[in-house]
Every structure is written in C-alpha cells, then in structure tokens.
Design a protein around this motif. Structure first.
Motif, PDB file in Angstrom:
ATOM      1  N   ALA A   1      26.874 -22.264  11.252  1.00  0.00           N
ATOM      2  CA  ALA A   1      26.929 -21.859   9.848  1.00  0.00           C
ATOM      3  C   ALA A   1      28.048 -22.572   9.113  1.00  0.00           C
ATOM      4  O   ALA A   1      29.071 -22.921   9.681  1.00  0.00           O
ATOM      5  CB  ALA A   1      27.129 -20.346   9.756  1.00  0.00           C
ATOM      6  N   GLU A   2      27.834 -22.767   7.803  1.00  0.00           N
ATOM      7  CA  GLU A   2      28.837 -23.367   6.942  1.00  0.00           C
ATOM      8  C   GLU A   2      29.340 -22.286   5.987  1.00  0.00           C
ATOM      9  O   GLU A   2      28.671 -21.952   5.008  1.00  0.00           O
ATOM     10  CB  GLU A   2      28.222 -24.520   6.143  1.00  0.00           C
TER      11      GLU A   2
ATOM     12  N   ALA B   1      31.261 -22.164   3.591  1.00  0.00           N
ATOM     13  CA  ALA B   1      31.351 -22.512   2.176  1.00  0.00           C
ATOM     14  C   ALA B   1      30.030 -22.270   1.443  1.00  0.00           C
ATOM     15  O   ALA B   1      30.008 -22.166   0.215  1.00  0.00           O
ATOM     16  CB  ALA B   1      31.767 -23.973   2.025  1.00  0.00           C
ATOM     17  N   ARG B   2      28.940 -22.167   2.198  1.00  0.00           N
ATOM     18  CA  ARG B   2      27.639 -21.930   1.576  1.00  0.00           C
ATOM     19  C   ARG B   2      27.351 -20.440   1.422  1.00  0.00           C
ATOM     20  O   ARG B   2      26.275 -20.054   0.982  1.00  0.00           O
ATOM     21  CB  ARG B   2      26.537 -22.598   2.399  1.00  0.00           C
TER      22      ARG B   2
ATOM     23  N   SER C   1      26.899 -16.311   2.565  1.00  0.00           N
ATOM     24  CA  SER C   1      26.329 -15.548   3.674  1.00  0.00           C
ATOM     25  C   SER C   1      25.188 -14.664   3.214  1.00  0.00           C
ATOM     26  O   SER C   1      25.035 -14.360   2.020  1.00  0.00           O
ATOM     27  CB  SER C   1      27.415 -14.683   4.331  1.00  0.00           C
TER      28      SER C   1
ATOM     29  N   ALA D   1      22.245 -22.624   8.140  1.00  0.00           N
ATOM     30  CA  ALA D   1      23.349 -23.226   7.397  1.00  0.00           C
ATOM     31  C   ALA D   1      24.206 -22.174   6.697  1.00  0.00           C
ATOM     32  O   ALA D   1      25.359 -22.429   6.369  1.00  0.00           O
ATOM     33  CB  ALA D   1      22.820 -24.215   6.365  1.00  0.00           C
ATOM     34  N   ARG D   2      23.655 -21.005   6.436  1.00  0.00           N
ATOM     35  CA  ARG D   2      24.416 -19.926   5.817  1.00  0.00           C
ATOM     36  C   ARG D   2      24.823 -18.924   6.883  1.00  0.00           C
ATOM     37  O   ARG D   2      24.086 -18.672   7.835  1.00  0.00           O
ATOM     38  CB  ARG D   2      23.587 -19.222   4.743  1.00  0.00           C
TER      39      ARG D   2
END
Length: 264
Positions: free
Chosen positions: A29-30, A32-33, A35, A59-60
């Motif tokens: 997960a990133e 910054a994107r 949740s 990615a979230r």
C-alpha cells in the motif's frame, strides 16, 4: 494489483477502552494515496468484508476493524458496554490512525456507527462515505432482531447468522447489547450536517431494512447519491463482492449530484 484476502495481516490498536483489532494488507500500500476503512454490521466481524478485499486495489491502505466484542478486540463485561457511543469511540480511534484521505464504508449497523462517530467525534480526514443496507432510525420496519431478552436474542442471532451467510459472528453479549442500544435510536438529525460526498447503496429486496430507508438516508444527506441494487438483499458483500469493490474504488468527489442512479 488486487488485495489477497489471505494476505491480510491482523494488528492491534491500543485505545483508552482497550485494544481494537484490525486487518490490512502489507507493504504494497501507498499511504499517500489514503485508505479504505470498511465497517461490519451488528452481528458480523471484519471477515464479512474479506471477500470484497480480494477485488480491491492494493495501492490504497485497507483497514478492516473488528469493533468491540469481536476477534481480539476488547470485550466489555456488560451489555451496556456495547452501546453506540462505545462503537463510535472504537471507530474514531481507527480513523485517527488511518492514512488520509479516507473512504469510509459502513454496512448495516456500520451505518449507525458511522453516523454516531460523526456526531460524537467528527469525521476529520474522511473524504467520502459509502452507506450500505442501513438506516438512521432502526425499529419499526427496520428490525434486525425481534427478541427482547438476551437469552432470546442469542437464539435469534444464531439463525440470522446462518441466513446472512456470515463466516464469523460477534459474541452473543455484543449482539444483544448493540441491538438493545440501537433499536430505538434516531440519528436523522445528523444527516443534514454531513458535508462530504456520500453514496448510499441498498438492495431492493432487503427484508431486514427496507429500501425506503436507504432512499431516506440519501434524501436527508446534502448532495448524496442513491444506488439501488436490483435483486440484492441485505448482505451486499455476499451478493456481489466484485461489484461492491468496484463501487468503493469509484472516484466520487466530482460525480455526486443529488440524484438516483439505476441499478446495474
């Protein structure tokens, strides 16, 4: 790349009331994107969302909590400890640690917990809300349990868990305490104060919370969008987990006129 439900990792968050367990994916997960925070219903656990998790974008950050009375989360000794205020405190602690911006999705009683949290703590960092199969005013037509005593509620809860195909269920004391707390509540006064994009989902064949309750939620929340699901009952995660995952990932900040969207 989708999240693997089998790869979800269990964590414990310390709160003033006690630990709250939550599940999420690992390092892919990133933050910054932002949740996705997915909230279960009155009798279910975090596991009710695991089928949807397998269709979500890794990615979230994904955060699926077990509120009190479930998994390794704390367990108050009396039914009074399972009121809406307590569940709201648990969710507020989860939201405080979740990467922002947050998409918060509540199913069934999770809708009430979302509204109670907004009323009690605010929803700082939440950029959009999804309310599924819920109501701001249980009782009357929206009745999840008809028993009035803890003993009767336990028996009824066992039958309901089988009917809704719940893979895991909350402690009987937690179910009884929660229902006795919410059955006469009315949180409709909260709805006009919600100021973030909100999507209301509801099965047209829901026999536990009639679709009219979803329509009323959308009507009272400024700019909310209502999306009825033809042929779906109360448990949208079991009905079509892939569709629900696509709905959660759909960017909605720019597409929320006050309107009704036909089911697809």
């Amino acid at each position: 790349m989708p999240v693997s439900a089998a790869a979800l990792q269990a964590h414990l968050l310390d709160t003033p009331s006690g630990p709250v367990e939550w599940f999420g994916q690992g390092a892919a997960a990133e933050p910054a994107r932002g949740s996705l925070v997915l909230l279960h219903g009155i009798q279910s656990t975090a596991a009710s969302w695991f089928g949807v998790a397998g269709h979500l974008d890794a990615a979230r950050a994904l955060i699926v909590p077990n509120l009190r009375g479930r998994g390794r989360s704390h367990r108050p000794a009396t039914m009074a400890g399972y009121g809406l205020a307590g569940f709201a405190d648990d969710l507020a602690a989860i939201l405080a640690m979740a990467p922002k911006p947050i998409t918060l999705a509540g199913w069934s009683m999770g809708v009430l917990v979302t509204l109670a949290t907004f009323d009690r703590h605010g929803l700082d960092g939440v950029s959009q809300i999804v309310l599924a199969s819920g109501t701001a005013r249980p009782g009357g037509e929206a009745v999840w349990f008809r028993a009035s005593t803890p003993e009767e509620l336990v028996t009824e809860a066992q039958a309901r868990a089988a009917r809704l195909r719940l893979s895991e269920a909350a402690d009987p004391l937690a179910v009884a305490g929660a229902w006795l707390s919410v059955r006469d509540c009315n949180l409709e006064s909260v709805l006009p104060r919600i100021g973030v994009p909100t999507l209301v989902l509801h099965g047209e064949s829901d026999d536990e919370c009639p679709v009219s309750h979803g329509r009323r939620l959308a009507a009272l929340i400024p700019g909310a969008r209502f999306e009825p699901w033809e042929g779906a009952g109360h448990h949208l995660m079991a009905h079509d987990p892939q569709r629900l995952a696509r709905t959660l990932l759909r960017p909605c900040a720019a597409e929320f006129p006050a309107t009704i969207v036909a089911s697809k």
